[in-house]
Structures are given as structure tokens and as C-alpha cells.
Enzyme design. Structure first.
Site, PDB file in Angstrom:
ATOM      1  N   GLN A 256      -4.860  -0.145  -5.093  1.00  0.00           N
ATOM      2  CA  GLN A 256      -5.436  -1.331  -5.703  1.00  0.00           C
ATOM      3  C   GLN A 256      -5.989  -0.897  -7.133  1.00  0.00           C
ATOM      4  O   GLN A 256      -5.966  -1.707  -8.163  1.00  0.00           O
ATOM      5  CB  GLN A 256      -6.492  -2.001  -4.847  1.00  0.00           C
ATOM      6  CG  GLN A 256      -6.872  -3.568  -5.466  1.00  0.00           C
ATOM      7  CD  GLN A 256      -7.803  -4.183  -4.427  1.00  0.00           C
ATOM      8  OE1 GLN A 256      -7.675  -4.185  -3.250  1.00  0.00           O
ATOM      9  NE2 GLN A 256      -8.658  -4.951  -5.125  1.00  0.00           N
TER      10      GLN A 256
ATOM     11  N   CYS B 122      -2.997  -2.422   6.075  1.00  0.00           N
ATOM     12  CA  CYS B 122      -3.314  -1.068   6.548  1.00  0.00           C
ATOM     13  C   CYS B 122      -4.673  -0.844   7.166  1.00  0.00           C
ATOM     14  O   CYS B 122      -5.052  -0.214   7.912  1.00  0.00           O
ATOM     15  CB  CYS B 122      -2.961   0.085   5.736  1.00  0.00           C
ATOM     16  SG  CYS B 122      -4.172   0.249   4.156  1.00  0.00           S
TER      17      CYS B 122
ATOM     18  N   HIS C 205      -6.086  -5.478   2.701  1.00  0.00           N
ATOM     19  CA  HIS C 205      -4.996  -4.168   2.915  1.00  0.00           C
ATOM     20  C   HIS C 205      -4.791  -4.528   4.251  1.00  0.00           C
ATOM     21  O   HIS C 205      -5.441  -4.416   5.322  1.00  0.00           O
ATOM     22  CB  HIS C 205      -5.700  -3.080   2.461  1.00  0.00           C
ATOM     23  CG  HIS C 205      -5.927  -2.915   1.113  1.00  0.00           C
ATOM     24  ND1 HIS C 205      -4.988  -1.786   0.369  1.00  0.00           N
ATOM     25  CD2 HIS C 205      -6.634  -3.641   0.201  1.00  0.00           C
ATOM     26  CE1 HIS C 205      -5.789  -2.000  -1.066  1.00  0.00           C
ATOM     27  NE2 HIS C 205      -6.288  -2.980  -1.012  1.00  0.00           N
TER      28      HIS C 205
ATOM     29  N   CYS D 255       0.782  -1.263   0.022  1.00  0.00           N
ATOM     30  CA  CYS D 255       0.011   0.101   0.145  1.00  0.00           C
ATOM     31  C   CYS D 255       0.951   1.219  -0.064  1.00  0.00           C
ATOM     32  O   CYS D 255       1.773   1.435   0.825  1.00  0.00           O
ATOM     33  CB  CYS D 255      -0.956   0.009   1.170  1.00  0.00           C
ATOM     34  SG  CYS D 255      -1.349   1.541   1.679  1.00  0.00           S
ATOM     35  N   GLU D 256       0.727   2.059  -0.847  1.00  0.00           N
ATOM     36  CA  GLU D 256       1.531   3.313  -1.193  1.00  0.00           C
ATOM     37  C   GLU D 256       1.278   4.094  -0.052  1.00  0.00           C
ATOM     38  O   GLU D 256       1.868   5.191   0.053  1.00  0.00           O
ATOM     39  CB  GLU D 256       1.378   3.812  -2.373  1.00  0.00           C
ATOM     40  CG  GLU D 256       0.121   4.374  -2.627  1.00  0.00           C
ATOM     41  CD  GLU D 256      -0.044   5.158  -4.180  1.00  0.00           C
ATOM     42  OE1 GLU D 256       0.793   4.746  -5.087  1.00  0.00           O
ATOM     43  OE2 GLU D 256      -0.726   6.146  -4.540  1.00  0.00           O
ATOM     44  N   HIS D 257       0.019   4.336   0.664  1.00  0.00           N
ATOM     45  CA  HIS D 257      -0.117   5.353   1.733  1.00  0.00           C
ATOM     46  C   HIS D 257       0.611   4.892   2.896  1.00  0.00           C
ATOM     47  O   HIS D 257       0.852   5.780   3.905  1.00  0.00           O
ATOM     48  CB  HIS D 257      -1.714   5.317   1.927  1.00  0.00           C
ATOM     49  CG  HIS D 257      -2.506   5.715   0.873  1.00  0.00           C
ATOM     50  ND1 HIS D 257      -3.552   5.264   0.533  1.00  0.00           N
ATOM     51  CD2 HIS D 257      -2.187   6.615   0.137  1.00  0.00           C
ATOM     52  CE1 HIS D 257      -4.211   5.757  -0.736  1.00  0.00           C
ATOM     53  NE2 HIS D 257      -3.184   6.692  -0.894  1.00  0.00           N
ATOM     54  N   HIS D 258       0.775   3.570   3.270  1.00  0.00           N
ATOM     55  CA  HIS D 258       1.363   3.265   4.673  1.00  0.00           C
ATOM     56  C   HIS D 258       2.408   2.165   4.467  1.00  0.00           C
ATOM     57  O   HIS D 258       3.148   1.810   5.575  1.00  0.00           O
ATOM     58  CB  HIS D 258       0.195   2.335   5.394  1.00  0.00           C
ATOM     59  CG  HIS D 258      -1.143   3.223   5.693  1.00  0.00           C
ATOM     60  ND1 HIS D 258      -2.167   3.147   4.979  1.00  0.00           N
ATOM     61  CD2 HIS D 258      -1.378   4.016   6.974  1.00  0.00           C
ATOM     62  CE1 HIS D 258      -3.145   4.091   5.482  1.00  0.00           C
ATOM     63  NE2 HIS D 258      -2.373   4.376   6.555  1.00  0.00           N
TER      64      HIS D 258
HETATM   65  N1  LIG Z   1      -9.077   3.768  -2.768  1.00  0.00           N
HETATM   66  C1  LIG Z   1      -7.766   3.208  -2.086  1.00  0.00           C
HETATM   67  N2  LIG Z   1      -7.559   3.629  -0.747  1.00  0.00           N
HETATM   68  C2  LIG Z   1      -6.732   2.976  -0.149  1.00  0.00           C
HETATM   69  C3  LIG Z   1      -5.889   1.985  -0.757  1.00  0.00           C
HETATM   70  N3  LIG Z   1      -4.908   1.456   0.358  1.00  0.00           N
HETATM   71  C4  LIG Z   1      -5.228   2.167   1.118  1.00  0.00           C
HETATM   72  N4  LIG Z   1      -6.168   3.041   1.087  1.00  0.00           N
HETATM   73  C5  LIG Z   1      -6.646   4.187   1.939  1.00  0.00           C
HETATM   74  O1  LIG Z   1      -5.859   5.139   1.961  1.00  0.00           O
HETATM   75  C6  LIG Z   1      -6.413   6.144   2.751  1.00  0.00           C
HETATM   76  C7  LIG Z   1      -5.629   7.073   3.612  1.00  0.00           C
HETATM   77  O2  LIG Z   1      -5.992   7.810   4.288  1.00  0.00           O
HETATM   78  P1  LIG Z   1      -5.712   8.822   5.594  1.00  0.00           P
HETATM   79  O3  LIG Z   1      -6.933   9.274   6.277  1.00  0.00           O
HETATM   80  O4  LIG Z   1      -4.759   9.833   4.804  1.00  0.00           O
HETATM   81  O5  LIG Z   1      -4.748   7.581   6.559  1.00  0.00           O
HETATM   82  P2  LIG Z   1      -4.857   6.993   7.994  1.00  0.00           P
HETATM   83  O6  LIG Z   1      -4.991   8.415   8.822  1.00  0.00           O
HETATM   84  O7  LIG Z   1      -3.955   6.299   8.256  1.00  0.00           O
HETATM   85  O8  LIG Z   1      -6.397   6.716   7.963  1.00  0.00           O
HETATM   86  P3  LIG Z   1      -7.015   5.166   8.593  1.00  0.00           P
HETATM   87  O9  LIG Z   1      -6.621   3.743   7.327  1.00  0.00           O
HETATM   88  O10 LIG Z   1      -8.592   5.385   8.473  1.00  0.00           O
HETATM   89  O11 LIG Z   1      -6.501   5.136   9.842  1.00  0.00           O
HETATM   90  C8  LIG Z   1      -7.358   5.197   4.110  1.00  0.00           C
HETATM   91  O12 LIG Z   1      -8.580   5.327   4.105  1.00  0.00           O
HETATM   92  C9  LIG Z   1      -6.682   3.583   3.462  1.00  0.00           C
HETATM   93  O13 LIG Z   1      -7.676   2.639   3.679  1.00  0.00           O
HETATM   94  C10 LIG Z   1      -6.050   1.338  -2.108  1.00  0.00           C
HETATM   95  O14 LIG Z   1      -5.587   0.677  -2.676  1.00  0.00           O
HETATM   96  N5  LIG Z   1      -7.075   2.189  -2.596  1.00  0.00           N
HETATM   97 ZN   LIG Z   2      -2.505   1.584   3.371  1.00  0.00          ZN
END
Ligand SMILES: Nc1nc2c(ncn2[C@@H]2O[C@H](COP(=O)(O)OP(=O)(O)OP(=O)(O)O)[C@@H](O)[C@H]2O)c(=O)[nH]1
Ligand SMILES: [Zn+2]
Length: 218
Positions: free
Chosen positions: A150, A180, A178, A109-112
Site C-alpha cells: 500500500q 491477507c 488487506h 497484495c504482493e506478498h500473498h
Molecule cells: N507494509 C506493508 N506490509 C504488508 C502489506 N500487505 C501485506 N503486508 C505484510 O507483509 C508481511 C509479510 O510477512 P511474512 O511474515 O513474510 O508473511 P506471513 O508469514 O504470511 O505473515 P502473517 O501475515 O503474519 O501470517 C505481513 O506482515 C503482511 O501483513 C502492505 O501493503 N504494506
Molecule cells: Zn498480503
């Protein structure tokens, strides 16, 4: 610097022209230079976390992570890792769907920067070309080895296959957990996410779409 294959160059330019390429600034560092640099950064990060890098179990961790990022889980950022593609002319005139189910998919996952764990199902209708079956799994793996969302991963596999097969008639579906979502944050251990990208006849013809989707949802 390894010369890129013709297939890699064509796929990259198809993704760029559709705005589907992974956001990359690029730089001139070699893979070895990237590994050395990331080793230094990971050492600093572990230091900040207060870990004792002289402990025999931790001492090699920065090098290990650097190698894992550059040569393994993020190797798909470098098109020199694009798989060798075997395509053959469709002399046997196959015109029914070819479907590869349950392709193992592990991405990040590119966010985490934590694991996405799932499977992919890919189908196409052969037109002028037929692709070596394992090459479908390898294309999925190549794009999975990047920081991903994804939805983009699903589209990248679709466009790569459309480009190589010279046909729009391709379909891709990915179902994944995921980490995360499962192992932190909302801590939901049971949900999974399905994304689907349909091209050509899979989009325009209900029967073909249903035939594909009935293979995905079993
Ligand atoms: N659309 C999409 N979202 C993703 C994917 N992988 C992770 N995410 C989401 O990216 C979002 C990042 O949101 P943020 O609010 O910035 O991150 P955060 O504070 O860690 O949020 P939480 O995960 O809700 O605790 C989260 O809702 C994740 O679930 C993906 O493959 N596709
Ligand atoms: Zn993530």
C-alpha cells in the site's frame, strides 16, 4: 507492440528516477504469450493440489486465472494500459484545492496475491494545468492493478500526478482492508490501514495539510 503514450513514458521515468517503480525484471513475452505460459503453470499448480481438471467447473480455471492476471488485476504492469490523460491549461486560474474522495480501489497484495480492498482520496492545487477528473480515478486504478504494497501504491499515484500536473502540490491518502490480514494469517476482520503521501504545499503548509486530511477523516 503498442507504442506507449508520452504520459506513460514520463510517469515511468519519474518513478524509476525516484526508486518508486515496482520491482520488475521485464521480459520480451507478448501479453498472449504470458497468458499461454501462465495457463500451463496454473494447470500444474492445480494438478499438484490434487484437483480434477477434467471436472467441468474446473477445466477452464487455468485459462481464466491467466487472463485475469495478464489482462485484469495485473494489467498495470504493462504501460500500454496507462490511461489516456486529458490535461487542460488552467485558463480559469483555479487556485483552490481540487479533491476527489472515496475513489474505489481494488488491488492485490504482493506478498500473498490476495485482495486489497479500499478507497483513495486525491487532491491537488491547480497550477498551470487542470486534469480531467476521471483521469485521477484511472491513474489510481492503473497502479492498483499490480502486485502492491500500500505504501508504494500511494507514492506511485502521488508521483504520477505530480509529473503530469507539473506541480509538487498533490496529496494522496489510501485506506484499505488487506485480505491477507483479514482472511488468513492473523485473521483480523476489523482493522484497516491508512497511508498518506503529501507533496509540495500539502507537506509544507499545516493549513493545507489539515484541509486535505479533514476531507479524508470524516
Ligand atoms: N507494509 C506493508 N506490509 C504488508 C502489506 N500487505 C501485506 N503486508 C505484510 O507483509 C508481511 C509479510 O510477512 P511474512 O511474515 O513474510 O508473511 P506471513 O508469514 O504470511 O505473515 P502473517 O501475515 O503474519 O501470517 C505481513 O506482515 C503482511 O501483513 C502492505 O501493503 N504494506
Ligand atoms: Zn498480503
Amino acid at each position: 507492440m503498442t507504442a506507449l503514450s508520452d504520459a506513460a513514458i514520463r510517469v515511468r521515468s519519474a518513478l524509476e528516477s525516484r526508486g518508486l517503480e515496482t520491482p520488475m525484471k521485464g521480459n520480451s513475452l507478448t501479453l498472449d504469450e504470458k497468458q499461454t505460459h501462465i495457463t500451463g503453470l496454473m494447470t500444474e499448480m492445480m494438478d499438484v493440489l490434487g484437483l480434477d481438471l477434467t471436472d467441468d467447473s474446473l477445466t477452464e480455471t487455468p485459462q481464466r486465472i491467466a487472463k485475469m492476471y495478464v489482462r485484469e488485476i495485473f494489467s498495470g504492469l504493462d504501460y500500454s494500459y496507462f490511461p489516456k490523460i486529458t490535461l487542460i491549461d488552467n485558463k480559469m486560474k483555479v487556485d483552490e484545492m481540487v479533491q476527489v474522495r472515496d475513489i474505489t480501489l481494488t488491488s492485490t497484495c504482493e506478498h500473498h496475491f490476495v485482495t486489497i480492498d479500499g478507497t483513495a482520496t486525491v487532491a491537488y492545487i491547480p497550477r498551470s494545468k487542470v486534469i480531467g477528473l476521471s483521469k485521477i480515478n484511472r491513474i489510481v486504478q492503473f497502479f492498483a492493478r499490480r502486485p502492491q504494497v500500500q505504501e508504494r501504491l500511494t507514492q506511485q499515484v502521488l508521483v504520477a500526478l505530480q509529473t503530469l500536473l507539473e506541480s509538487d502540490d498533490v496529496a494522496v491518502s489510501i485506506s484499505a482492508t488487506h485480505y491477507c490480514v483479514k482472511a488468513r494469517g492473523v485473521m483480523d476482520a476489523t482493522s484497516s490501514t491508512t497511508t498518506t503521501s503529501l507533496g509540495g504545499i500539502f507537506k509544507s503548509r499545516a493549513e493545507t495539510r489539515h484541509e486535505f486530511l479533514s476531507g479524508v477523516v470524516r
